[in-house]
Design a protein around this motif. Structure first.
Motif, PDB file in Angstrom:
ATOM      1  N   ASN A 175     -41.134 -47.484  22.402  1.00 24.82           N
ATOM      2  CA  ASN A 175     -40.440 -46.232  22.158  1.00 24.82           C
ATOM      3  C   ASN A 175     -38.927 -46.387  22.139  1.00 24.82           C
ATOM      4  N   SER A 176     -38.423 -47.601  22.425  1.00 27.14           N
ATOM      5  CA  SER A 176     -36.986 -47.771  22.596  1.00 27.14           C
ATOM      6  C   SER A 176     -36.338 -48.367  21.350  1.00 27.14           C
ATOM      7  N   LEU A 208     -27.836 -42.558  19.400  1.00 30.61           N
ATOM      8  CA  LEU A 208     -28.341 -41.251  18.981  1.00 30.61           C
ATOM      9  C   LEU A 208     -28.651 -40.348  20.169  1.00 30.61           C
ATOM     10  N   MET A 209     -29.154 -40.944  21.256  1.00 27.39           N
ATOM     11  CA  MET A 209     -29.521 -40.108  22.399  1.00 27.39           C
ATOM     12  C   MET A 209     -28.320 -39.761  23.275  1.00 27.39           C
ATOM     13  N   PRO A 245     -24.604 -35.587  23.751  1.00 29.20           N
ATOM     14  CA  PRO A 245     -23.577 -34.767  24.390  1.00 29.20           C
ATOM     15  C   PRO A 245     -22.385 -35.570  24.880  1.00 29.20           C
ATOM     16  N   LYS A 246     -22.469 -36.895  24.834  1.00 32.14           N
ATOM     17  CA  LYS A 246     -21.402 -37.704  25.425  1.00 32.14           C
ATOM     18  C   LYS A 246     -20.377 -38.178  24.404  1.00 32.14           C
ATOM     19  N   ALA A 290     -35.230 -38.765  28.127  1.00 36.76           N
ATOM     20  CA  ALA A 290     -34.476 -39.699  27.304  1.00 36.76           C
ATOM     21  C   ALA A 290     -34.525 -41.099  27.910  1.00 36.76           C
ATOM     22  N   ALA A 313     -37.639 -42.999  27.026  1.00 33.67           N
ATOM     23  CA  ALA A 313     -37.639 -43.375  25.613  1.00 33.67           C
ATOM     24  C   ALA A 313     -36.661 -44.509  25.376  1.00 33.67           C
ATOM     25  N   ALA A 314     -35.594 -44.560  26.196  1.00 28.89           N
ATOM     26  CA  ALA A 314     -34.589 -45.598  26.011  1.00 28.89           C
ATOM     27  C   ALA A 314     -35.051 -46.940  26.563  1.00 28.89           C
ATOM     28  N   SER A 368     -28.354 -42.849  27.850  1.00 29.91           N
ATOM     29  CA  SER A 368     -29.146 -41.825  27.173  1.00 29.91           C
ATOM     30  C   SER A 368     -29.308 -40.546  27.978  1.00 29.91           C
ATOM     31  N   PRO A 414     -29.006 -37.187  29.468  1.00 29.21           N
ATOM     32  CA  PRO A 414     -28.009 -36.134  29.257  1.00 29.21           C
ATOM     33  C   PRO A 414     -27.426 -35.603  30.560  1.00 29.21           C
ATOM     34  N   TYR A 456     -34.831 -35.087  23.997  1.00 30.31           N
ATOM     35  CA  TYR A 456     -33.927 -36.151  23.549  1.00 30.31           C
ATOM     36  C   TYR A 456     -34.591 -37.279  22.776  1.00 30.31           C
ATOM     37  N   TYR A 479     -34.331 -37.355  18.938  1.00 34.10           N
ATOM     38  CA  TYR A 479     -33.167 -37.785  18.165  1.00 34.10           C
ATOM     39  C   TYR A 479     -33.340 -39.176  17.576  1.00 34.10           C
ATOM     40  N   THR A 480     -34.201 -39.980  18.191  1.00 37.03           N
ATOM     41  CA  THR A 480     -34.402 -41.334  17.650  1.00 37.03           C
ATOM     42  C   THR A 480     -35.695 -41.428  16.842  1.00 37.03           C
ATOM     43  N   PHE A 498     -35.368 -42.494  13.099  1.00 35.27           N
ATOM     44  CA  PHE A 498     -34.986 -43.899  12.941  1.00 35.27           C
ATOM     45  C   PHE A 498     -36.165 -44.804  13.247  1.00 35.27           C
ATOM     46  N   LEU A 499     -36.838 -44.534  14.362  1.00 38.09           N
ATOM     47  CA  LEU A 499     -37.948 -45.406  14.745  1.00 38.09           C
ATOM     48  C   LEU A 499     -39.063 -45.354  13.705  1.00 38.09           C
TER      49      LEU A 499
END
Lengths: 41, 399, 290
Positions: free
Chosen positions: B144-145, B209-210, B213-214, C108, C111-112, C142, C144, C246, C249-250, C253-254
């Motif tokens: 998933n990463s 992408l994740m 907000p930063k 997130a 997922a990261a 990642s 938030p 979150y 958002y990827t 792409f994935l």
């Protein structure tokens, strides 16, 4: 607080197409500029 | 029986040859050596402290800024600069443009080394590097990463680049059979390598992408992956121009007069490619700017900073390239290449460090140790590069 | 169809449906609901018992709550403390807010994570596994809420974050902080139950609470929910994080990765063959010779 109102996510589409047309015109000019090198002296 | 003895004797011969080649050639006290040796020694000491006392002992990383200079500069920028290899192999092996054949080997070597050293610098930044094999050997695949993909693509791409470069090694070691075998693999490796490059160049962008907000909204976009891919094209081309210019000065004796001349033609061709790709990139940026309705953001420090990057380091070098192609002026091309490279550095650092948590009270800036280690990585790469080009037939075109 | 064949087919069909049925049965069993905690900030008195209970439970730094006057400044969770209570001066007086990992429904950080060290358990807590983690800190980039914290001054650093007392939940107990809370500001339960309680409180006391339950939809829904008397922006919450989970958002792409790997090699090979053909033709017919 959560409000409910209409958000048009395609608001800028018209402007984007104008940009696209500008791009295509400029791109043709650039390619023409690049493909005709100045004559050597 | 006979076969095995032949192989072992071949192998022994190779080892002897290798040991003999390990010895340094040429002068020791060059300006480059005088600068690089102390830096590399100092870097080794810093790394020792880093691995015994933790990352905090030498870096300015914090809970707010988990990724700093080592990721932002070494990995993200280093990989963008190494993009030249996939472009040149595309042009030469897929499109069969013979004009660029003479720089294929050196570009592929540069790409391979850049990946080994700059993507390898990732290991220095890992808190628990001994677990780096976890996502590779399959006891914990995090499909998933995005980072999982990027890591795998790095690995596979290094393999592809190694296959592309291995005919040169085989030729150097005088292993004719091996050379024939690996040469036959080239096209496959090239096609595989280009595909992987597209994915991990964009994947480096997708990492952020994740962090929505930063990152300052002017730099964050859902199209970061595409922007990273397109900008890697002109980053790679500019790097070839930059590196080629230096190589042609430093290794003049290894490069014949004739290829000196043809290099000018090559530079002109690449400047054309850079101009066009930068033009397209600039309009991508403009499209995103309009789509996200960002004009309200432009009238403060970050807005001006954004304009400096996009106009000063994309549009202006783009016009410089175009003008230089028109007038066949290689000096302007070299200047434009340097400006472009600075622009890439700015863009990547903006996303990963500068505009990342732009409103934070305690902003991150790299410590001197981080910079020394980065320089160490660059210098070590140059050492290995020099070692290889002075021994293997990298600059000579051979079929 | 003769009898024998009929039997065979029936057996085959049965065999084929059997595992399918088993999977279905397993799926319903797997439907463990996510647990969470409802934090009612109007009830919190800032005693910080939760901080102490948490640190004791996880062998972390135990704060000296009587003397350290930590409420004077705004704190974030750290590699030493998984939860902190902050004090805010507002138009409705002092408000205390406990912060910790929110245990997102679609986190997130998991997922990261490229090693599955950050893991969303089916019970709800997001946990961290030191045997898998390689310390890349992509979870920190990642998240938030900036919750995962890294031990920068260790040679063998850990990622530190609240795990909702996963070990205690396994034993059927509540999280340590919930049990330590003297004012029932914290309430443990499934998210469904907690949402009902939270809505009930807002409807019954419409003037006491703002009409938002933080975590209901934020970042796709979180395990921990918050009620407040004043707007959440004023007590340290980001309310602009959106309601998209979150990991989404990827997602594009994935998904495009296999697409590119399917199509580009074929495309490149095609280009290569095409140029071959062109060169042959031009040699034969002398096309581009001038």
């Amino acid at each position: 607080m959560e409000f409910y109102y209409y958000v048009n996510i395609f608001e800028t589409k018209g402007l984007e197409y104008v940009l696209l047309i500008c791009f295509l015109v400029l791109f043709i000019l650039l390619v023409r500029y690049l493909s005709t090198p100045e004559k050597k002296e | 029986m006979n076969n095995t003895t032949a192989i072992t004797s071949d192998f022994k011969r190779f080892i002897r040859f290798f040991l003999q080649e390990l010895k340094p050639k040429g002068k020791w006290l060059t300006p480059f050596n005088i600068i690089s040796i102390p830096v590399i020694l100092l870097g080794t000491i810093i790394l020792f402290i880093r691995f015994t006392q933790g990352l905090g002992s030498v870096t300015n990383l914090s809970q707010e800024f988990p990724w700093g200079f080592w990721i932002g500069f070494d990995v993200v920028i280093g990989v963008a600069f190494a993009g030249g290899a996939y472009i040149i192999t595309f042009v030469v092996y897929v499109m069969k443009v013979e004009k660029y054949h003479s720089i294929v080997r050196v570009t592929v070597l540069n790409g391979l080394l850049a990946y080994i050293f700059y993507a390898g610098a990732l290991v220095l930044d890992l808190g628990r590097p001994w677990h780096i094999i976890n996502p590779i050997i399959g006891n914990s695949f995090g499909y998933n990463s995005v980072l999982f993909l990027v890591a795998w693509h790095f690995l596979l791409y290094m393999l592809a680049e190694f296959v592309e470069f291995s005919p040169v090694i085989a030729q150097w070691a005088q292993l004719e059979k091996v050379r024939k075998f690996v040469s036959a693999l080239t096209l496959g490796a090239v096609i595989f390598g280009i595909t992987l490059s597209m994915l991990h160049q964009s994947g480096l962008g997708a990492l952020f992408l994740m962090a929505k907000p930063k990152i300052h909204p002017l730099w964050y976009s859902e199209f970061i992956p595409i922007l990273f891919f397109v900008s890697s094209i002109f980053a790679g081309l500019s790097m070839i121009i930059f590196e080629g210019t230096i190589s042609h000065k430093v290794f003049r004796n290894l490069i014949g007069e004739k290829s000196q001349h043809s290099f000018e033609e090559i530079i002109l061709g690449m400047a054309k490619g850079a101009a066009i790709s930068m033009f397209v990139y600039y309009f991508f940026k403009a499209l995103i700017f309009i789509h996200e309705q960002q004009w309200e953001l432009i009238n403060d420090f970050w807005g001006y900073w954004y304009l400096v990057e996009v106009i000063g380091f994309v549009l202006i070098p783009c016009f410089m390239f175009a003008y230089a192609v028109k007038t066949r002026n290689t000096t302007i091309i070299r200047l434009a290449a340097i400006i472009t490279l600075i622009g890439i550095i700015l863009n990547r650092l903006n996303i990963s460090v500068i505009a990342f948590k732009w409103d934070a009270v305690n902003k991150y800036y790299p410590s001197w140790e981080e910079i020394i280690v980065t320089l160490m990585v660059v210098f070590t790469e140059i050492w290995v590069f020099r070692w290889i080009v002075t021994r293997m037939p990298v600059f000579s075109k051979q079929h | 169809m003769d009898r024998r064949n009929f039997l065979k087919t029936t057996a085959a069909v049965c065999a084929a449906t059997l595992p399918f049925k088993n999977i279905k049965a397993e799926e319903t069993e797997m439907k463990t609901e996510f647990s969470g905690v409802l934090v009612d900030t109007t009830r919190c008195i800032g005693c910080r018992s939760c901080e102490v209970a948490c640190s004791k439970e996880h062998d972390l730094y135990v704060p000296d709550i009587k003397n350290d006057s930590a409420l004077e400044s705004l704190r974030t969770t750290s590699e030493k403390q998984w939860t902190v209570v902050n004090r805010f001066e507002t138009e409705k007086g002092e408000v205390f807010v406990k912060r910790q990992c929110l245990h997102c429904w679609q986190p997130a950080c998991t997922a990261a994570c490229l090693t599955n060290a950050m893991y969303k358990t089916k019970e709800g807590p997001v946990t961290w596994d030191g045997d898998k983690c390689m310390g890349c800190r992509y979870c920190m980039v990642s998240c938030p809420f900036d919750i995962p914290k890294f031990e920068y001054n260790e040679w063998n650093p850990k990622i530190q974050k609240c795990n909702m007392c996963f070990e205690r939940l396994q034993q059927g107990k509540k999280p340590a902080c919930v049990e330590a809370c003297p004012t029932d500001a914290l309430m443990f339960g499934s998210k469904r139950q907690l949402m009902e309680v939270a809505r009930h409180r807002v409807y019954n006391y419409p003037d006491k609470y703002v009409h938002k339950i933080y975590g209901e939809h934020d970042v796709g829904g979180t395990g921990w929910l918050y009620l407040s008397a004043i707007p959440f922006e004023q007590i340290g919450f980001s309310t602009d994080l959106g309601t998209t989970p979150y990991p989404e958002y990827t997602k594009e792409f994935l998904f495009s990765v296999p697409l590119v790997l399917f199509s580009i090699p074929a495309f490149l090979l095609g280009l290569n063959l095409l140029t071959n053909r062109k060169n042959e033709l031009s040699e034969k017919q002398g096309w581009k010779n001038e």
